[in-house]
Design a protein around this motif. Structure first.
Motif, PDB file in Angstrom:
ATOM      1  N   VAL A  37       0.919  -1.270  -0.090  1.00  0.00           N
ATOM      2  CA  VAL A  37       0.085  -0.029  -0.060  1.00  0.00           C
ATOM      3  C   VAL A  37       0.971   1.096   0.031  1.00  0.00           C
ATOM      4  O   VAL A  37       1.783   1.273   0.946  1.00  0.00           O
ATOM      5  CB  VAL A  37      -1.025  -0.075   1.376  1.00  0.00           C
ATOM      6  CG1 VAL A  37      -1.715   1.399   1.309  1.00  0.00           C
ATOM      7  CG2 VAL A  37      -2.021  -1.193   1.162  1.00  0.00           C
ATOM      8  N   VAL A  38       0.704   1.934  -1.008  1.00  0.00           N
ATOM      9  CA  VAL A  38       1.369   3.344  -0.902  1.00  0.00           C
ATOM     10  C   VAL A  38       0.842   4.723  -0.743  1.00  0.00           C
ATOM     11  O   VAL A  38      -0.481   4.528  -0.781  1.00  0.00           O
ATOM     12  CB  VAL A  38       2.266   3.360  -2.436  1.00  0.00           C
ATOM     13  CG1 VAL A  38       2.895   2.310  -2.750  1.00  0.00           C
ATOM     14  CG2 VAL A  38       1.102   3.664  -3.559  1.00  0.00           C
ATOM     15  N   GLU A  39       1.559   5.577  -0.295  1.00  0.00           N
ATOM     16  CA  GLU A  39       0.980   6.854  -0.275  1.00  0.00           C
ATOM     17  C   GLU A  39       0.929   7.889  -1.507  1.00  0.00           C
ATOM     18  O   GLU A  39       1.815   8.418  -1.752  1.00  0.00           O
ATOM     19  CB  GLU A  39       1.814   7.904   0.957  1.00  0.00           C
ATOM     20  CG  GLU A  39       1.535   7.108   2.355  1.00  0.00           C
ATOM     21  CD  GLU A  39       0.377   7.079   2.918  1.00  0.00           C
ATOM     22  OE1 GLU A  39      -0.241   7.885   2.768  1.00  0.00           O
ATOM     23  OE2 GLU A  39       0.040   5.939   3.730  1.00  0.00           O
ATOM     24  N   GLY A  40      -0.142   7.504  -2.241  1.00  0.00           N
ATOM     25  CA  GLY A  40      -0.272   8.046  -3.488  1.00  0.00           C
ATOM     26  C   GLY A  40      -1.479   7.618  -4.304  1.00  0.00           C
ATOM     27  O   GLY A  40      -1.964   6.601  -4.181  1.00  0.00           O
ATOM     28  N   PRO A  83      -7.461   2.312  -5.594  1.00  0.00           N
ATOM     29  CA  PRO A  83      -7.396   3.105  -4.539  1.00  0.00           C
ATOM     30  C   PRO A  83      -8.062   2.554  -3.187  1.00  0.00           C
ATOM     31  O   PRO A  83      -9.230   1.774  -3.220  1.00  0.00           O
ATOM     32  CB  PRO A  83      -8.393   4.187  -5.242  1.00  0.00           C
ATOM     33  CG  PRO A  83      -9.144   3.543  -6.212  1.00  0.00           C
ATOM     34  CD  PRO A  83      -8.442   2.447  -6.783  1.00  0.00           C
ATOM     35  N   ILE A  84      -7.537   3.017  -2.147  1.00  0.00           N
ATOM     36  CA  ILE A  84      -8.152   2.763  -0.864  1.00  0.00           C
ATOM     37  C   ILE A  84      -8.562   3.762  -0.550  1.00  0.00           C
ATOM     38  O   ILE A  84      -9.855   3.506   0.027  1.00  0.00           O
ATOM     39  CB  ILE A  84      -7.150   2.148   0.312  1.00  0.00           C
ATOM     40  CG1 ILE A  84      -6.299   0.957  -0.466  1.00  0.00           C
ATOM     41  CG2 ILE A  84      -7.644   2.128   1.325  1.00  0.00           C
ATOM     42  CD1 ILE A  84      -5.023   0.661   0.475  1.00  0.00           C
ATOM     43  N   ASN A  85      -8.426   4.818  -0.250  1.00  0.00           N
ATOM     44  CA  ASN A  85      -9.183   6.171  -0.239  1.00  0.00           C
ATOM     45  C   ASN A  85      -8.360   7.285  -1.220  1.00  0.00           C
ATOM     46  O   ASN A  85      -7.458   6.819  -2.231  1.00  0.00           O
ATOM     47  CB  ASN A  85      -8.839   6.580   1.132  1.00  0.00           C
ATOM     48  CG  ASN A  85      -7.258   6.378   1.789  1.00  0.00           C
ATOM     49  OD1 ASN A  85      -6.572   7.027   0.962  1.00  0.00           O
ATOM     50  ND2 ASN A  85      -7.280   5.728   2.899  1.00  0.00           N
ATOM     51  N   GLU A  86      -8.436   8.465  -1.054  1.00  0.00           N
ATOM     52  CA  GLU A  86      -8.040   9.651  -1.740  1.00  0.00           C
ATOM     53  C   GLU A  86      -6.489   9.671  -1.619  1.00  0.00           C
ATOM     54  O   GLU A  86      -5.967  10.081  -2.930  1.00  0.00           O
ATOM     55  CB  GLU A  86      -8.444  10.923  -1.167  1.00  0.00           C
ATOM     56  CG  GLU A  86      -8.283  12.199  -2.041  1.00  0.00           C
ATOM     57  CD  GLU A  86      -8.964  13.367  -1.665  1.00  0.00           C
ATOM     58  OE1 GLU A  86      -8.385  14.462  -2.354  1.00  0.00           O
ATOM     59  OE2 GLU A  86      -9.471  13.477  -0.819  1.00  0.00           O
ATOM     60  N   HIS A  87      -5.713   9.396  -0.749  1.00  0.00           N
ATOM     61  CA  HIS A  87      -4.362   9.415  -0.753  1.00  0.00           C
ATOM     62  C   HIS A  87      -3.664   7.901  -0.807  1.00  0.00           C
ATOM     63  O   HIS A  87      -2.337   7.945  -0.465  1.00  0.00           O
ATOM     64  CB  HIS A  87      -3.990  10.104   0.680  1.00  0.00           C
ATOM     65  CG  HIS A  87      -4.639  11.451   0.733  1.00  0.00           C
ATOM     66  ND1 HIS A  87      -4.486  12.456  -0.180  1.00  0.00           N
ATOM     67  CD2 HIS A  87      -5.591  11.837   1.398  1.00  0.00           C
ATOM     68  CE1 HIS A  87      -5.153  13.536   0.305  1.00  0.00           C
ATOM     69  NE2 HIS A  87      -5.908  13.206   1.295  1.00  0.00           N
ATOM     70  N   ASN A  98       0.828  14.974  -7.177  1.00  0.00           N
ATOM     71  CA  ASN A  98      -0.374  15.606  -7.231  1.00  0.00           C
ATOM     72  C   ASN A  98      -0.932  15.198  -8.750  1.00  0.00           C
ATOM     73  O   ASN A  98      -1.725  16.219  -9.180  1.00  0.00           O
ATOM     74  CB  ASN A  98      -0.275  17.056  -7.076  1.00  0.00           C
ATOM     75  CG  ASN A  98       0.173  17.417  -5.590  1.00  0.00           C
ATOM     76  OD1 ASN A  98      -0.605  16.804  -4.656  1.00  0.00           O
ATOM     77  ND2 ASN A  98       1.008  18.286  -5.397  1.00  0.00           N
ATOM     78  N   MET A  99      -0.644  14.283  -9.195  1.00  0.00           N
ATOM     79  CA  MET A  99      -1.092  13.958 -10.669  1.00  0.00           C
ATOM     80  C   MET A  99      -2.338  13.716 -10.924  1.00  0.00           C
ATOM     81  O   MET A  99      -3.028  13.191  -9.980  1.00  0.00           O
ATOM     82  CB  MET A  99       0.073  12.878 -11.277  1.00  0.00           C
ATOM     83  CG  MET A  99      -0.145  12.522 -12.582  1.00  0.00           C
ATOM     84  SD  MET A  99       0.161  13.970 -13.860  1.00  0.00           S
ATOM     85  CE  MET A  99       2.067  14.116 -13.365  1.00  0.00           C
ATOM     86  N   THR A 100      -3.040  14.139 -12.085  1.00  0.00           N
ATOM     87  CA  THR A 100      -4.264  13.952 -12.042  1.00  0.00           C
ATOM     88  C   THR A 100      -4.286  12.834 -13.593  1.00  0.00           C
ATOM     89  O   THR A 100      -3.231  12.997 -14.353  1.00  0.00           O
ATOM     90  CB  THR A 100      -5.381  15.010 -12.403  1.00  0.00           C
ATOM     91  OG1 THR A 100      -4.768  15.870 -13.284  1.00  0.00           O
ATOM     92  CG2 THR A 100      -5.158  15.809 -11.289  1.00  0.00           C
ATOM     93  N   GLU A 101      -5.400  12.233 -13.968  1.00  0.00           N
ATOM     94  CA  GLU A 101      -5.675  11.588 -15.120  1.00  0.00           C
ATOM     95  C   GLU A 101      -5.609  12.600 -16.267  1.00  0.00           C
ATOM     96  O   GLU A 101      -4.672  12.224 -17.277  1.00  0.00           O
ATOM     97  CB  GLU A 101      -6.911  10.930 -15.268  1.00  0.00           C
ATOM     98  CG  GLU A 101      -7.195   9.986 -16.468  1.00  0.00           C
ATOM     99  CD  GLU A 101      -8.345   9.162 -16.462  1.00  0.00           C
ATOM    100  OE1 GLU A 101      -8.656   8.651 -17.503  1.00  0.00           O
ATOM    101  OE2 GLU A 101      -8.834   8.976 -15.433  1.00  0.00           O
ATOM    102  N   ASN A 102      -5.969  13.850 -16.349  1.00  0.00           N
ATOM    103  CA  ASN A 102      -5.912  14.895 -17.256  1.00  0.00           C
ATOM    104  C   ASN A 102      -4.435  15.257 -17.712  1.00  0.00           C
ATOM    105  O   ASN A 102      -4.084  15.427 -18.739  1.00  0.00           O
ATOM    106  CB  ASN A 102      -6.929  15.876 -17.095  1.00  0.00           C
ATOM    107  CG  ASN A 102      -8.182  15.742 -17.219  1.00  0.00           C
ATOM    108  OD1 ASN A 102      -8.582  14.852 -18.014  1.00  0.00           O
ATOM    109  ND2 ASN A 102      -9.111  16.648 -16.815  1.00  0.00           N
ATOM    110  N   GLU A 103      -3.674  15.383 -16.430  1.00  0.00           N
ATOM    111  CA  GLU A 103      -2.472  15.934 -16.513  1.00  0.00           C
ATOM    112  C   GLU A 103      -1.632  14.942 -17.137  1.00  0.00           C
ATOM    113  O   GLU A 103      -0.378  15.181 -17.829  1.00  0.00           O
ATOM    114  CB  GLU A 103      -1.786  16.425 -15.139  1.00  0.00           C
ATOM    115  CG  GLU A 103      -2.608  17.791 -14.656  1.00  0.00           C
ATOM    116  CD  GLU A 103      -1.980  17.901 -13.233  1.00  0.00           C
ATOM    117  OE1 GLU A 103      -1.867  19.211 -12.961  1.00  0.00           O
ATOM    118  OE2 GLU A 103      -1.891  17.030 -12.356  1.00  0.00           O
ATOM    119  N   LEU A 104      -1.887  13.730 -16.673  1.00  0.00           N
ATOM    120  CA  LEU A 104      -1.251  12.584 -17.490  1.00  0.00           C
ATOM    121  C   LEU A 104      -1.250  12.535 -19.003  1.00  0.00           C
ATOM    122  O   LEU A 104      -0.273  12.351 -19.586  1.00  0.00           O
ATOM    123  CB  LEU A 104      -1.704  11.155 -16.806  1.00  0.00           C
ATOM    124  CG  LEU A 104      -1.123  10.476 -15.449  1.00  0.00           C
ATOM    125  CD1 LEU A 104      -2.094   9.354 -15.272  1.00  0.00           C
ATOM    126  CD2 LEU A 104       0.518  10.127 -15.964  1.00  0.00           C
TER     127      LEU A 104
END
Length: 233
Positions: free
Chosen positions: A54-57, A164-168, A215-221
Motif C-alpha cells: 500500500v503506497v501513499e499516492g 485506490p483505498i482512499n484519496e491518498h 499531485n498528478m491527475t488523469e488529465n495531466e497524465l
C-alpha cells in the motif's frame, strides 16, 4: 513388448518430471509493508512472483511513475537503464530495459509492450516481451538497441493493479513471470524473484511521493504524455 512398455513408462515419468506444475501462491517474504508470494509455473523451472503493498499516492501518480520510463532505474530492482521506443497511443507503448545482474550472471535486456487499462476501480498495466520490435522498426532508438549484444529475456509477462483505498492511498499488486534466456541456475533466479518485487515496491512507495508525481491527475497524465509524444515524433 515388455521392453517397449517399460520404455514407454520411463519416458512418461521423465516427461512428467520435466514439467513444473503450476501451484498456489506461497508467502516468501513479508516486511515493512511489502508482501511477496511465489508459485511454480507449468513448464518452467523459474518461479512467478506476486508483490503487494500500500503506497501513499493516487492511481494517477503511480501511472505517472510507470510512464516516466527513464525513472525505472530509480525503483525497478536491477534495472540500470530504460527508454521509450515508441508511443503507439496513450494506452500502448513499447519500452526497452537493461538489467545489471549479480556476478557471475551476464546482464540482460528486454523490449516490452506496455498496455494500460483504466478500470472501474483503478488501473491495470500489462507488460509482455516484444523483442522482435526492433527487427521490424529501424528507428534511431532501435539502432541503439540493436547495437547491444546482451542476452534477451525470452519471456517477461506480468501486470500491475492499482486499486485506490482512499484519496491518498493505493493498493499495488504486481504479478510477473520471466524466462531469463541463456544459462542461469534456477536457484539464483528464484532468489531474485523474491528480491525484485520486495525492493522495487519499497522504492516505488518512496518515489511516488516525489513532487512531480504526487499531485498528478488523469488529465495531466494525458497532457504530459502528449508533450512527450510530440517531442519524439
Amino acid at each position: 513388448m515388455a521392453y517397449n512398455q517399460v520404455m514407454k513408462t520411463v519416458l512418461m515419468i521423465l516427461a512428467l518430471l520435466s514439467i513444473v506444475t503450476a501451484g498456489e501462491w506461497e508467502l516468501a517474504k513479508k516486511r515493512d509493508g511489502v508482501s511477496v508470494y511465489t508459485r511454480a509455473v507449468e513448464g518452467s523451472e523459474y518461479l512467478a512472483f506476486k508483490g503487494e503493498s500500500v503506497v501513499e499516492g493516487s492511481v494517477a501518480a503511480l501511472v505517472a511513475v510507470m510512464y516516466d520510463t527513464p525513472a525505472a532505474s530509480e525503483w525497478l530492482h536491477q534495472c540500470s537503464f530504460a527508454m521509450t521506443l515508441e508511443e503507439k497511443s496513450f494506452e500502448k507503448n513499447y519500452i526497452f530495459q537493461r538489467y545489471d545482474l549479480p556476478f557471475p550472471v551476464s546482464n540482460r535486456q528486454v523490449i516490452l509492450q506496455s498496455t494500460l487499462f483504466w478500470t472501474a476501480d483503478g488501473a491495470r498495466l500489462e507488460t509482455k516481451e516484444a523483442n522482435s520490435y526492433c527487427d521490424d522498426y529501424q528507428t534511431e532508438r532501435c539502432e541503439k538497441v540493436n547495437e547491444s549484444t546482451l542476452i534477451k529475456f525470452t519471456r517477461s509477462r506480468g501486470h500491475y493493479l492499482f486499486t485506490p483505498i482512499n484519496e491518498h492511498q493505493t493498493k499495488v499488486l504486481w504479478e510477473q513471470h520471466t524466462e531469463p534466456g541463456g544459462k542461469i541456475p534456477a536457484w539464483l533466479v528464484n532468489a531474485l524473484v523474491i528480491e525484485i518485487p520486495f525492493n522495487s515496491l519499497q522504492r516505488l512507495g518512496t518515489l511516488v511521493k516525489d513532487e512531480k508525481y504526487r499531485n498528478m491527475t488523469e488529465n495531466e497524465l494525458h497532457e504530459r504524455w502528449l508533450q512527450q509524444y510530440q517531442a519524439h515524433h
